[in-house]
Design a protein around this motif. Structure first.
Motif, PDB file in Angstrom:
ATOM      1  N   GLY A   1      37.960  60.003  94.458  1.00  0.00           N
ATOM      2  CA  GLY A   1      38.242  61.049  93.020  1.00  0.00           C
ATOM      3  C   GLY A   1      36.955  62.434  94.030  1.00  0.00           C
ATOM      4  O   GLY A   1      36.741  62.293  95.184  1.00  0.00           O
ATOM      5  N   ASN A   2      37.266  63.200  92.849  1.00  0.00           N
ATOM      6  CA  ASN A   2      36.394  64.203  93.704  1.00  0.00           C
ATOM      7  C   ASN A   2      34.432  64.211  93.584  1.00  0.00           C
ATOM      8  O   ASN A   2      34.325  63.663  91.904  1.00  0.00           O
ATOM      9  CB  ASN A   2      36.795  65.385  92.780  1.00  0.00           C
ATOM     10  N   PRO A   3      34.142  63.280  94.035  1.00  0.00           N
ATOM     11  CA  PRO A   3      32.398  64.106  94.121  1.00  0.00           C
ATOM     12  C   PRO A   3      31.563  65.130  93.694  1.00  0.00           C
ATOM     13  O   PRO A   3      30.641  65.030  92.055  1.00  0.00           O
ATOM     14  CB  PRO A   3      31.648  63.403  94.784  1.00  0.00           C
ATOM     15  N   ASN A   4      32.278  66.345  92.896  1.00  0.00           N
ATOM     16  CA  ASN A   4      31.456  67.714  92.258  1.00  0.00           C
ATOM     17  C   ASN A   4      31.833  67.350  90.712  1.00  0.00           C
ATOM     18  O   ASN A   4      30.902  68.320  90.022  1.00  0.00           O
ATOM     19  CB  ASN A   4      32.456  68.406  92.693  1.00  0.00           C
ATOM     20  N   ILE A   5      32.748  66.651  90.747  1.00  0.00           N
ATOM     21  CA  ILE A   5      33.280  67.258  88.670  1.00  0.00           C
ATOM     22  C   ILE A   5      32.316  65.705  88.503  1.00  0.00           C
ATOM     23  O   ILE A   5      32.636  64.567  88.746  1.00  0.00           O
ATOM     24  CB  ILE A   5      34.691  66.660  88.445  1.00  0.00           C
ATOM     25  N   GLN A   6      31.835  66.118  86.815  1.00  0.00           N
ATOM     26  CA  GLN A   6      30.679  65.606  86.687  1.00  0.00           C
ATOM     27  C   GLN A   6      31.305  63.769  86.091  1.00  0.00           C
ATOM     28  O   GLN A   6      33.118  64.252  84.896  1.00  0.00           O
ATOM     29  CB  GLN A   6      30.509  65.692  85.070  1.00  0.00           C
ATOM     30  N   SER A   7      31.600  63.090  85.780  1.00  0.00           N
ATOM     31  CA  SER A   7      31.679  61.810  85.324  1.00  0.00           C
ATOM     32  C   SER A   7      31.684  60.116  84.920  1.00  0.00           C
ATOM     33  O   SER A   7      30.283  60.092  85.848  1.00  0.00           O
ATOM     34  CB  SER A   7      33.532  61.227  86.236  1.00  0.00           C
ATOM     35  N   GLN A   8      31.936  59.427  84.024  1.00  0.00           N
ATOM     36  CA  GLN A   8      31.029  58.341  83.754  1.00  0.00           C
ATOM     37  C   GLN A   8      31.494  57.134  84.998  1.00  0.00           C
ATOM     38  O   GLN A   8      30.780  56.104  84.736  1.00  0.00           O
ATOM     39  CB  GLN A   8      31.225  57.640  82.546  1.00  0.00           C
ATOM     40  N   THR A   9      32.568  57.647  85.312  1.00  0.00           N
ATOM     41  CA  THR A   9      32.946  56.357  86.116  1.00  0.00           C
ATOM     42  C   THR A   9      32.901  56.309  87.610  1.00  0.00           C
ATOM     43  O   THR A   9      32.522  57.185  88.591  1.00  0.00           O
ATOM     44  CB  THR A   9      35.031  57.016  86.580  1.00  0.00           C
ATOM     45  N   GLU A  10      32.212  55.310  88.646  1.00  0.00           N
ATOM     46  CA  GLU A  10      32.631  55.363  89.722  1.00  0.00           C
ATOM     47  C   GLU A  10      33.480  55.189  90.764  1.00  0.00           C
ATOM     48  O   GLU A  10      34.618  54.766  89.891  1.00  0.00           O
ATOM     49  CB  GLU A  10      31.697  54.496  90.153  1.00  0.00           C
ATOM     50  N   ILE A  11      33.393  56.346  91.507  1.00  0.00           N
ATOM     51  CA  ILE A  11      34.947  56.611  92.408  1.00  0.00           C
ATOM     52  C   ILE A  11      34.152  56.319  94.138  1.00  0.00           C
ATOM     53  O   ILE A  11      33.094  56.158  94.363  1.00  0.00           O
ATOM     54  CB  ILE A  11      35.056  58.370  91.952  1.00  0.00           C
ATOM     55  N   LEU A  12      35.927  56.498  95.136  1.00  0.00           N
ATOM     56  CA  LEU A  12      35.393  56.040  96.168  1.00  0.00           C
ATOM     57  C   LEU A  12      35.847  58.044  96.707  1.00  0.00           C
ATOM     58  O   LEU A  12      36.471  58.485  96.220  1.00  0.00           O
ATOM     59  CB  LEU A  12      36.439  55.422  96.728  1.00  0.00           C
ATOM     60  N   THR A  13      35.224  58.373  97.855  1.00  0.00           N
ATOM     61  CA  THR A  13      34.970  59.804  98.207  1.00  0.00           C
ATOM     62  C   THR A  13      34.466  59.705  99.619  1.00  0.00           C
ATOM     63  O   THR A  13      34.033  59.083 100.038  1.00  0.00           O
ATOM     64  CB  THR A  13      35.035  60.614  97.451  1.00  0.00           C
ATOM     65  N   VAL A  14      35.804  60.488 100.419  1.00  0.00           N
ATOM     66  CA  VAL A  14      35.505  60.521 101.525  1.00  0.00           C
ATOM     67  C   VAL A  14      35.202  62.198 102.217  1.00  0.00           C
ATOM     68  O   VAL A  14      36.131  62.651 101.652  1.00  0.00           O
ATOM     69  CB  VAL A  14      36.838  60.079 102.736  1.00  0.00           C
TER      70      VAL A  14
END
Length: 603
Positions: free
Chosen positions: A208-221
């Motif tokens: 996902g996009n790490p710049n977007i506020q979210s309650q869910t954990e994501i992976l990002t490169v």
């Protein structure tokens, strides 16, 4: 009792209590870590006044270092503030940082060494480093795999195969387009994200996009960058000054502040491509909960037929690695180089000599002020190319073996002064056919050995922010691991910059030298489809040889250290025996780290 960090960084024994205590005093006085003090010591030794021997680590010389640091501190208060210095270098909105996960522990020079962690159980090759303190030319300073014999060269020229396309290095410098730079930096992140996805078998929906506020954990490169695009290349970063830059595909190219408080072991630097798991709860920062190592490339392999087709004569191959400058700093005299060539022909008799520039250093004081004069020549050279043709080339022509020349961006006799860099013009410089001119960087084979060479000082330029286990490893181990993991010879971005600051407040700093990256062509500085067997990167810092991720990493040091003799590396490579190699299906791993002896010698 001395701290473990001091003992590890300076390779001290517990009984060296006076030296270790003095080191800790300096750390307390100047607010330095053990690694920072080690770098200051190495730099001081390198820049010390002319002497036949490099300074030895003792209490007296540490006192001289203290005086040097105190004078440096006083002078710094008179210089232009770093924030006010305008850097004569193009910067783009994108900046890289590279993660490293070196797997090799710090090796004491007086104890047996192990290779990669995955081979810790192997005790068949007692790797040992045994330094000496003699200043005699050719004397051994340090040895790796000392149980292997030193044999004379086979006298059989090895089979040479270039693993690069020389036409790709013919690009024009001083012609860097901002859009091309952005495209390359973007593609660098996306290609690494694809490699991570394929290696770990992640679900693509987890990214996902790490710049977007979210309650869910994501992976990002993304790419590690400083908190400000105007941050100087030599600025001291910390864990609170790091941001993550995304690609246009992964996050519209935006940057987000990193929270590393949940991580205990890490090492990050500008330009590093990283894979993080975490979440952005507030929209203000991305909290990293886990890091995923960038997958390593595989090791080189060969078939049995290929291995048996190479000739080795006496049962081994001898390769010499040496790097410029080849003259003292005070005068442009090549007497040391001439003596070195005679020793190679008459005593060492290598099969191959790999020589890195600069040969005619554009920063040399006599080159800069135009006061060149050669007493042995009746007619003085009119140009710097003439200097190479009439002074340097005759010396190199005397070498009787295969010679490979790799340029430096500080070479005055190359029209291509950007990295990646085109090769020397062999015919124009009057060099014979046994001399091969390769670009910088270059990957090539000598028989089955795959050698990767880069003449850009990553060991000096890479400055990382580290915590936990990486701090217990030596700086050289850690940086070698970064280079191997990132699959690039020079993973730092922006590149290192060397400036001469003026004492006058109204005068800007003057650009002296640096990495000089041509970013849109940095794809030429990436590894091919596999790791090299031997990775050679010369550095102004201390010469060494190490084994990291089953790659033999060699820094031959500089041929001359200011006005004193420097060092070079002699590598003795045993001929392959199929029953001693490891198999990978129908192919064989080269396992060079077990059958190569490396001697760091005095020039």
């Amino acid at each position: 009792m001395a701290s473990q960090s001091v003992l590890l960084q300076f390779n001290l024994k517990p009984e060296d209590s006076e030296v270790s205590s003095r080191c800790e005093e300096l750390m307390a006085i100047f607010g330095l870590s053990a690694e920072d003090l080690f770098v200051q010591w190495e730099t001081y030794v390198m820049n010390a006044s002319a002497a036949d021997d490099p300074l030895q680590l003792n209490v007296e010389n540490l006192g001289k270092l203290q005086q040097h640091l105190q004078k440096k501190l006083v002078k710094s208060q008179q210089k232009t503030p770093l924030s006010a210095v305008k850097r004569p270098m193009m910067r783009t909105p994108n900046m890289n940082l590279v993660p490293s996960t070196p797997s090799v522990k710090k090796r004491r020079k007086d104890t047996p060494q192990s290779a990669d962690a995955s081979f810790a159980g192997l005790d068949s090759s007692p790797l040992r480093s045994s330094p000496t303190k003699s200043a005699v030319s050719g004397e051994i300073i340090e040895t790796l795999n000392g149980h292997l014999d030193v044999l004379p060269g086979s006298g059989i020229r090895p089979k040479l195969l270039a693993n690069f396309n020389p036409q790709k290095y013919k690009f024009r410098t001083m012609n860097q387009k901002l859009l091309e730079v952005a495209d390359y930096l973007d593609e660098q992140i996306d290609s690494m994200a694809k490699a991570v996805l394929e290696h770990y078998k992640f679900d693509s929906e987890e990214f996902g996009n790490p710049n977007i506020q979210s309650q869910t954990e994501i992976l990002t490169v993304g790419r590690i960058v400083p908190d400000s695009p105007l941050t100087a290349s030599d600025a001291d970063l910390n864990a609170n000054s790091l941001f993550l830059e995304t690609s246009r595909l992964g996050g519209i190219g935006q940057r987000i502040k990193l929270d590393l408080s949940s991580l205990h072991d890490y090492s990050f630097f500008p330009g590093q491509i990283v894979c993080f798991r975490g979440q952005n709860l507030t929209g203000e920062f991305f909290k990293v909960t886990e890091t995923h190592q960038i997958p390593f490339l595989g090791s080189p392999v060969s078939s049995a037929e290929e291995l048996q087709s190479y000739e080795y004569g006496a049962g081994n191959m001898k390769v010499i690695f040496t790097a410029g400058p080849y003259t003292p700093q005070r005068e442009l005299k090549y007497s040391y180089l001439a003596e070195f060539v005679d020793r190679m022909n008459n005593e060492v008799r290598p099969d191959t000599v790999v020589m890195f520039g600069p040969f005619v250093d554009v920063n040399h004081v006599q080159v800069a002020d135009g006061t060149l004069h050669f007493d042995e020549l009746e007619k003085q050279p009119a140009t710097l190319d003439d200097v190479f043709r009439t002074v340097v080339a005759p010396i190199l022509r005397r070498l009787e073996c295969l010679v490979i020349l790799v340029p430096s961006t500080k070479d005055a006799t190359t029209k291509h002064a950007a990295y990646p860099q085109d090769s020397f013009d062999r015919k124009n410089l009057g060099l014979p056919k046994n001399v091969k001119c390769f670009p910088n960087p270059a990957t090539f084979q000598l028989n089955e050995f795959l050698i990767g060479c880069s003449n850009n000082d990553i060991f000096k330029d890479l400055k990382d922010v580290a915590a936990g286990a990486p701090l217990k490893e030596s700086r050289f181990d850690r940086i070698s691991g970064h280079v191997i993991e990132q699959r690039r010879y020079y993973p730092v971005f922006p590149g290192g910059l060397k400036q001469k600051r003026s004492l006058k407040e109204d005068e800007q700093a003057v650009h002296i030298s640096g990495a000089d990256l041509h970013v849109s062509y940095m794809g030429l500085a990436e590894f091919n489809t596999s790791l090299p067997d031997i990775l050679v990167i010369p550095s102004e810092l201390k010469a060494f040889s190490k084994i990291v991720q089953n790659v033999l990493v060699v820094n031959p040091g500089t041929f001359m250290r200011q006005n004193a003799a420097g060092s070079y590396c002699e590598v003795n490579l045993k001929a392959p025996k199929l029953d001693e190699l490891e198999k990978a299906g129908d192919l064989y791993l080269h396992t060079v780290w077990k059958r190569a002896r490396v001697d760091v010698r005095r020039t």
